[in-house]
Design a protein around this motif. Sequence first.
Motif, short mmCIF file in Angstrom:
data_model
loop_
_atom_site.label_atom_id
_atom_site.label_comp_id
_atom_site.label_asym_id
_atom_site.label_seq_id
_atom_site.Cartn_x
_atom_site.Cartn_y
_atom_site.Cartn_z
N SER A 153 -2.21 5.52 -0.04
CA SER A 153 -2.29 4.08 0.24
C SER A 153 -3.08 3.33 -0.83
N SER A 159 -8.14 7.23 1.19
CA SER A 159 -6.76 6.78 1.31
C SER A 159 -6.01 7.64 2.32
N GLN A 162 1.30 7.76 2.09
CA GLN A 162 2.18 6.58 2.13
C GLN A 162 3.45 6.95 1.37
N SER A 169 2.09 2.22 -3.30
CA SER A 169 1.55 3.59 -3.26
C SER A 169 0.92 3.96 -4.59
#
Length: 503
Positions: A153, A159, A162, A169
């Motif tokens: 992310s 993070s 994603q 991303s």
Amino acid sequence: MTLLNNPRTRRRRLGVAATAAGLLAALLTAAPAAATPDPGDSPAAREEVSKSDAAKTRAAIAVGDIPGQDEIVHSDNIQHVTNIPKDALPGTNSDLAFQGRYAFAGNYDGFRIFDISNPKAPKTVAQVLCPGSQNDISVSGDLLFLSTDSSRSDSSCNSTTQPANEKSSWEGMKIFDISDKRNPKYVAAVETACGSHTHTLVPERRYVYVYVSSYSPSASFPDCQPPHDGISVIKVPRKSPQKAAVVSFPVLFPGEGADGGGNPGSPTNPGVSKTTGCHDITVLPSKDLAAGACMGDGILFSIKDPEHPKVIDQVQDNVNFAFWHSATFNQKANKVVFTDELGGGNAATCNAEIGPNRGADGIYEIVGKGDHRKLVFKSYFKIPRHQAETENCVAHNGSLIPVLGKDIMVQAWYQGGVSVWDFTNSSKPKEIAYFERGPISTDTLVGGGAWSAYYYNGYIYSNDMAKGFDVLKLSDRRTDPAKWVHMRELNVQTQPDYFGFGW
């Protein structure tokens, strides 16, 4: 980023508050404190094998053809000094780097620093939670480099996963300040096309160049478009690492169209990976030389100009090599050992059915001079012990053992264990020592075993994907001279000139 330094944390959830007894949480990003290991970065899940293969495994154990489940066996010339299990980072263990009395161990959930001044009793100095497979790791001076090859992310250590087809991303290289080994600080991040599966350092006095290997582009990935036939080169100022940036993207396989100029793979070459980038690169700075293992191709290239490497020779093996994985020079730089990671490290390929020439090492001699040098195939090497159908086993990461006048290396083979082998005679390589565990499971193919096995200052260190950090002692007249060679720093993919001769 979260520092996890207490051995007791393995009995707790990693998301506990920073005030919990003994847990030091240093928040060095703006993200929340509750970073936890992310299952989205885990390797392949367990796979059930057929009932007949499971029965074969149990029968082989019963008659002593393979070790029992989790049983340790080794040759007489190797001693298992110790094992340090996983602690606060439960993810898959990956690569290793060394500096002075410290070993740096990558893990899909971050990295761990060991004090190995007493190899019989390594001590954990720090554990850093920073999820992002596969966390390939290197060190140079006060800097530590960590590869992220899964879509996240953002670039922080907090993070989450994603999709790669989401433009926001992030994948690439993370840089830490390790001047204080007990308190690494996250100082920079550089996004690279298709992420960073592995990386290789080309260190200079004021700068560190980082060759970033990545692959598998897709037209649906905004930041990873085909043909992706090159590598990203990052330039990192040692005194200002926050200014690190991509300075070039040399195309190593020039060609027309979306497929570029590398190996086309299947169906042209059945069973061979299409070349869409490199998996790993090894440099030999003393010779301005590098070798690239690039999916369907092996290459030799010059790094006289580190920002613009130049390919000298390109070879393929469309009979026995499925995936060119890594490379190792011998000390004189007149040979390269390439490894074939048949099955991607998730398959049982060390058996009679696969045979001795697939999922193996390929030994190439370098002939000629300058830009006219060529790679000439000589032979294959594979461990001579068959493994169970439930054991992932294939050639993986290894290093030279510095013995003057000899070509000897130690190498990880996942659940095939650790092998020491001699390729002084390029046409007749032979194993001279080994260490391995029996299968993790007798009825399920479970990913595990030695990811990396490297020789450093008298000992072999191995990062087992599932079992933790192993220390081995090799005692053999053929390798004993290596005990006198001591390094201040070792990143195996940045091969040193062990004897300072330059040849």
